[in-house]
Write a protein that holds these residues in place. Structure first.
Motif, short mmCIF file in Angstrom:
data_model
loop_
_atom_site.label_atom_id
_atom_site.label_comp_id
_atom_site.label_asym_id
_atom_site.label_seq_id
_atom_site.Cartn_x
_atom_site.Cartn_y
_atom_site.Cartn_z
N PRO A 14 62.00 -7.46 16.39
CA PRO A 14 61.27 -7.19 17.63
C PRO A 14 61.22 -8.44 18.50
N ILE A 70 64.60 -4.68 18.93
CA ILE A 70 63.53 -3.89 19.52
C ILE A 70 62.86 -4.64 20.68
N CYS A 72 60.56 -3.77 24.70
CA CYS A 72 59.91 -2.75 25.53
C CYS A 72 60.87 -2.27 26.61
N LYS A 90 64.48 0.53 22.46
CA LYS A 90 63.28 0.40 23.27
C LYS A 90 62.11 1.05 22.50
N HIS A 91 60.91 0.56 22.75
CA HIS A 91 59.73 1.12 22.09
C HIS A 91 59.69 2.63 22.26
N ILE A 95 58.63 5.14 19.20
CA ILE A 95 57.17 5.20 19.13
C ILE A 95 56.70 6.37 19.99
N LEU A 100 52.11 4.39 23.81
CA LEU A 100 52.78 3.45 24.70
C LEU A 100 51.96 3.23 25.96
N ILE A 108 54.41 -1.43 16.34
CA ILE A 108 55.86 -1.61 16.43
C ILE A 108 56.46 -1.60 15.03
#
Length: 123
Positions: A14, A70, A72, A90-91, A95, A100, A108
């Motif tokens: 990340p 990883i 955002c 991407k998040h 997720i 988000l 994460i």
């Protein structure tokens, strides 16, 4: 003694660029409302070492199947997203939307197993 079969191993990393003005603006929308968010700059600082990490992976761990990078949605200018071993994630790719945006490493990491194409064995 039976020799074990080799298996694929992925790396997951990340990353955030805490100096990105767009990221700072988004972060500031939430930090004032949520006292649980650690707003210290040191938590989101990029020391410029990531490109060397990628070079080290390429040189010393050629057996790694994929690197799942990883963010955002941010991408370092120097990053070659066409590299066959790189999966830019991407998040929002793994997720659930109700969580988000996310600024904590805990969710994460808790959701990493949902990354599409991630092997059972990863670091």
């Amino acid at each position: 003694m039976k020799k074990s079969e080799p298996y694929d191993i992925d790396f997951v990393i990340p990353w955030v660029d805490g100096s990105d003005p767009a990221w700072i603006e988004e972060f500031n929308k939430y930090v004032s409302r949520d006292s649980q968010i650690d707003s210290r700059n040191i938590r989101y600082r990029d020391y410029g070492l990531l490109k060397y990490w990628f070079r080290g992976v390429q040189k010393f761990t050629p057996w790694v199947r994929k690197v799942h990078f990883i963010t955002c949605g941010q991408k370092p200018d120097w990053l070659n997203t066409n590299c066959p071993k790189l999966n830019w994630v991407k998040h929002s790719d793994y997720i659930p939307n109700e969580y988000l945006p996310v600024f904590s490493s805990h969710p994460i990491e808790l959701c990493m197993h949902k990354i599409e194409g991630l092997t059972e064995h990863f670091v």
